[in-house]
Design a protein around this motif. Structure first.
Motif, PDB file in Angstrom:
ATOM      1  N   GLY A 340     -33.901 -20.349 -52.339  1.00  0.00           N
ATOM      2  CA  GLY A 340     -35.178 -20.496 -51.640  1.00  0.00           C
ATOM      3  C   GLY A 340     -35.356 -19.426 -50.581  1.00  0.00           C
ATOM      4  O   GLY A 340     -34.433 -18.652 -50.286  1.00  0.00           O
ATOM      5  N   ILE A 349     -39.420 -21.743 -53.284  1.00  0.00           N
ATOM      6  CA  ILE A 349     -38.186 -21.805 -54.064  1.00  0.00           C
ATOM      7  C   ILE A 349     -38.327 -20.837 -55.235  1.00  0.00           C
ATOM      8  O   ILE A 349     -39.336 -20.864 -55.943  1.00  0.00           O
ATOM      9  N   VAL A 358     -37.915 -28.242 -58.927  1.00  0.00           N
ATOM     10  CA  VAL A 358     -36.815 -27.382 -58.489  1.00  0.00           C
ATOM     11  C   VAL A 358     -35.711 -27.408 -59.542  1.00  0.00           C
ATOM     12  O   VAL A 358     -35.356 -28.472 -60.035  1.00  0.00           O
TER      13      VAL A 358
END
Ligand code: LLP
Length: 425
Positions: A340, A349, A358
């Motif tokens: 990130g 990210i 993510v």
């Protein structure tokens, strides 16, 4: 066609130059371009009569100058891009080889763009019928290209699909007659046709454009002297992706070109308009790891570049190869990490999928203070940078003949506030 290279997760050099040395000299975050890759990619496309670089992918004037020296002409989508092209040595009008070095391709004219097009005699590729009237009033008797939306499109993301009824781009393929009438009113000749169905597409979709182009050329008639296949050529961002078979792609277009030449009774030039293909693989975003922390079971490497520098992951869930630059020879095990940036926003990210999910990446163990490289960041990297969170735009460096040279200074804090003013109280 180039072969898909390896995507190592650890490296020390870019184009033979030490990454640590570049970072020490220019600091981070910094975009680093390997000029030789751009030149190689230009060579790959030399069967086309003309390669027109879609500079929106990476418009630093040193990059434009490099492609210009390699016989590539340029596309401009705004007044700013026309200014860049002129600054890099391209000229308006038609050059001694009969080529429009700069073509303005857009779906509207703003006032600045229309003024510049008239002032510098820039050829216009009209993406909306209204543009024909607007240029016609100012430049009666001129020549134009029409950018047609063939009714279908495809891109690596829905956001980069530029064809079909949901797209704002181009002139609908059934509106050719209307365009011819508008052009006739101003004594304008339609000399070119252009189709670009999307960015990061594939051969299957690109191939469909040829038939649509042949049909459109017949409808416009024998004023046509140039057809453009647009851009869209993908590059592999990971080992599962591939290049388009360029020989096959050229052969398809060449066949179409020959058919329309027979139909029209004269020769027709075949252009291609790549952005990503020329710039993506040449560029890397060099960052420094500033913090490493655990969030429950997740390990985060936090670097000093964010989506203010490289917006593709947050915008499209795009995958960029990442490598670590170990500062010593100690053995490093691979660990699954999230990478990130510094921005005050959860979406900052680099390892994310479309939809903001993510994901983790297996990278060598690293330490704070070591460098991390986001690869394949040359196209739609620096140009999509912003000042979000009041972060200065990154520096840009080009490696040419083994030497790293600054082609854009990092923005200063003074630059950041340029034009802003405190009110008198
Ligand atoms: N020609 C036209 C008319 C275009 O609109 C574009 C890209 C190109 C050529 C160049 O396409 P390329 O060869 O690069 O695929 N920001 C997105 C890409 C947006 C592309 C916009 N138009 C990304 O990061 O993937």
């Amino acid at each position: 066609m180039p072969t898909v290279g390896a995507f190592p997760t650890s490296r020390q050099e870019i184009a033979g130059v030490s990454i640590a040395a570049i970072a020490q000299q220019f600091s981070t975050p910094t975009f680093v371009y390997d000029a030789s890759i751009i030149v190689e990619r230009i060579e790959d496309l030399k069967s086309f009569d003309l390669v027109r670089y879609a500079q929106k992918a990476c418009s630093n004037i040193a990059i434009l100058d490099l492609v210009r020296r390699n016989d590539v002409v340029v596309d401009a989508v705004s007044a700013g891009e026309i200014h860049r092209a002129l600054r890099a040595g391209y000229q308006g009008g038609i050059n001694s080889k009969g080529i429009h070095e700069i073509v303005y391709t857009a779906d509207i004219f703003d006032k600045d763009a229309l003024d510049l097009v008239v002032e510098h005699d820039i050829h216009v590729n009209c993406g909306s019928p209204d543009m024909i009237d607007q240029v016609g009033i100012r430049k009666p008797g001129t020549e134009i290209t029409l950018r047609l939306n063939p009714g279908f499109g495809h891109g690596h993301s829905q956001k980069t699909n530029t064809g079909g009824q949901q797209s704002k781009h181009g002139i609908w393929h059934q509106q050719i007659e209307d365009c011819k009438q508008r052009a006739a009113q101003y004594d304008i000749a339609i000399t070119g046709l252009h189709m670009h169905i999307g960015s990061g597409t594939d051969l299957e979709h690109l191939a469909q454009v040829c038939g649509a182009m042949e049909k459109a050329v017949c409808e416009v008639g024998n004023t046509i002297t140039t057809i453009s296949a647009g851009g869209g050529l993908p590059v592999p961002y990971n080992a599962k992706q591939a290049y388009v078979d360029l020989e096959k792609y050229f052969a398809l277009w060449d066949e179409s070109r020959k058919k329309v030449e027979v139909e029209l009774g004269h020769s027709v030039k075949l252009e291609i308009e790549p952005g990503r293909y020329l710039a993506a693989e040449s560029g890397s975003l060099l960052t420094e790891i500033r913090a490493i922390k655990m969030m429950g079971e997740n390990i985060f490497y936090l670097v000093d570049a964010g989506f203010n520098n490289l917006a593709r992951p947050i915008m499209y869930g795009s995958y960029h190869p990442i490598s670590v630059v170990p500062s010593d020879d100690s053995p490093r095990e691979d660990v699954d990490v999230v990478v990130g940036g510094p921005l005050c926003e959860s979406g900052d990210i680099f390892t994310q999928e479309e939809g903001g999910f993510v994901s983790k990446r297996s990278l060598p163990q690293a330490n704070v203070g070591e460098y991390l490289v986001l690869e394949c960041a040359g196209a739609y990297g620096s140009v999509m940078g912003s000042n979000y969170n009041s972060k200065p735009l990154a520096a840009e460096v080009m490696i040419i003949n083994g030497e790293a040279q600054l082609i854009r200074a990092r923005q200063s804090y003074e630059d950041l506030m340029q034009g802003e003013r405190l009110l008198d109280t």
